[in-house]
Write a protein that holds these residues in place. Structure first.
Motif, PDB file in Angstrom:
ATOM      1  N   ALA A  97       0.832  -1.207   0.000  1.00  0.00           N
ATOM      2  CA  ALA A  97       0.000   0.000   0.000  1.00  0.00           C
ATOM      3  C   ALA A  97       0.864   1.254   0.000  1.00  0.00           C
ATOM      4  N   LEU A  98       1.948   1.239   0.755  1.00  0.00           N
ATOM      5  CA  LEU A  98       2.824   2.411   0.806  1.00  0.00           C
ATOM      6  C   LEU A  98       3.500   2.657  -0.537  1.00  0.00           C
ATOM      7  N   TRP A  99       3.962   1.614  -1.173  1.00  0.00           N
ATOM      8  CA  TRP A  99       4.614   1.785  -2.479  1.00  0.00           C
ATOM      9  C   TRP A  99       3.599   2.127  -3.562  1.00  0.00           C
ATOM     10  N   LEU A 100       2.386   1.617  -3.450  1.00  0.00           N
ATOM     11  CA  LEU A 100       1.328   1.995  -4.386  1.00  0.00           C
ATOM     12  C   LEU A 100       1.036   3.491  -4.261  1.00  0.00           C
ATOM     13  N   SER A 101       1.003   3.976  -3.044  1.00  0.00           N
ATOM     14  CA  SER A 101       0.772   5.402  -2.808  1.00  0.00           C
ATOM     15  C   SER A 101       1.912   6.240  -3.381  1.00  0.00           C
ATOM     16  N   ALA A 102       3.139   5.812  -3.152  1.00  0.00           N
ATOM     17  CA  ALA A 102       4.291   6.556  -3.670  1.00  0.00           C
ATOM     18  C   ALA A 102       4.316   6.547  -5.198  1.00  0.00           C
ATOM     19  N   ALA A 103       3.974   5.416  -5.803  1.00  0.00           N
ATOM     20  CA  ALA A 103       3.955   5.334  -7.269  1.00  0.00           C
ATOM     21  C   ALA A 103       2.853   6.224  -7.848  1.00  0.00           C
ATOM     22  N   ARG A 104       1.679   6.227  -7.217  1.00  0.00           N
ATOM     23  CA  ARG A 104       0.594   7.083  -7.700  1.00  0.00           C
ATOM     24  C   ARG A 104       0.973   8.553  -7.571  1.00  0.00           C
ATOM     25  N   LEU A 105       1.605   8.912  -6.457  1.00  0.00           N
ATOM     26  CA  LEU A 105       2.039  10.293  -6.271  1.00  0.00           C
ATOM     27  C   LEU A 105       3.066  10.679  -7.335  1.00  0.00           C
ATOM     28  N   ALA A 106       3.999   9.780  -7.638  1.00  0.00           N
ATOM     29  CA  ALA A 106       4.990  10.065  -8.679  1.00  0.00           C
ATOM     30  C   ALA A 106       4.322  10.221 -10.040  1.00  0.00           C
ATOM     31  N   LEU A 107       3.333   9.382 -10.331  1.00  0.00           N
ATOM     32  CA  LEU A 107       2.631   9.478 -11.610  1.00  0.00           C
ATOM     33  C   LEU A 107       1.788  10.739 -11.712  1.00  0.00           C
TER      34      LEU A 107
END
Length: 125
Positions: A97-107
């Motif tokens: 969940a944390l990496w999904l959040s970071a990836a979405r923020l980067a995108l």
């Protein structure tokens, strides 16, 4: 049948989030909500700009519907992240969940940064 509970057993403590992850999650939720609102607004305005109104004067443009779908996907991924974080103790769901959040923020942030940099370079040139 009686259940026996050990008196000395404590539940495993849940590890708290670091400050960096908390800040990332905060910016991610704000950026996702803002991007979703912008996509919905663009989807609402697009039929008027392209003069593509249907019989009921509603947005029937496939491009406008794509904006609405993108906003829905963003909000659904934000809800999935919140669900994974709320149900995850220290298991594998929490890092995902944390990496999904970071990836979405980067995108969300990367295209905006590229757009701003491109605008600065083309205006200054």
């Amino acid at each position: 049948m009686e259940k026996y509970v050990a008196v000395n057993q404590r539940p495993r403590p849940v590890r708290r989030l670091s400050v960096g992850w908390a800040v990332t999650l905060t910016f991610d939720s704000l950026a996702t909500a803002l991007a979703s609102l912008v996509l919905c607004g663009t989807g609402l305005l697009l039929p008027g700009i392209t003069e593509d109104y249907g019989p009921a004067t509603g947005p029937t443009s496939p491009m406008a519907l794509a904006f609405f779908a993108a906003a829905l996907v963003l909000m659904a991924s934000l809800a999935a992240t919140a669900t994974l974080l709320s149900r995850a103790g220290t298991g594998r769901a929490r890092p995902f969940a944390l990496w999904l959040s970071a990836a979405r923020l980067a995108l969300l942030v990367l295209p905006v940064a590229i757009f701003v940099a491109y605008g600065i370079l083309t205006i200054e040139s």
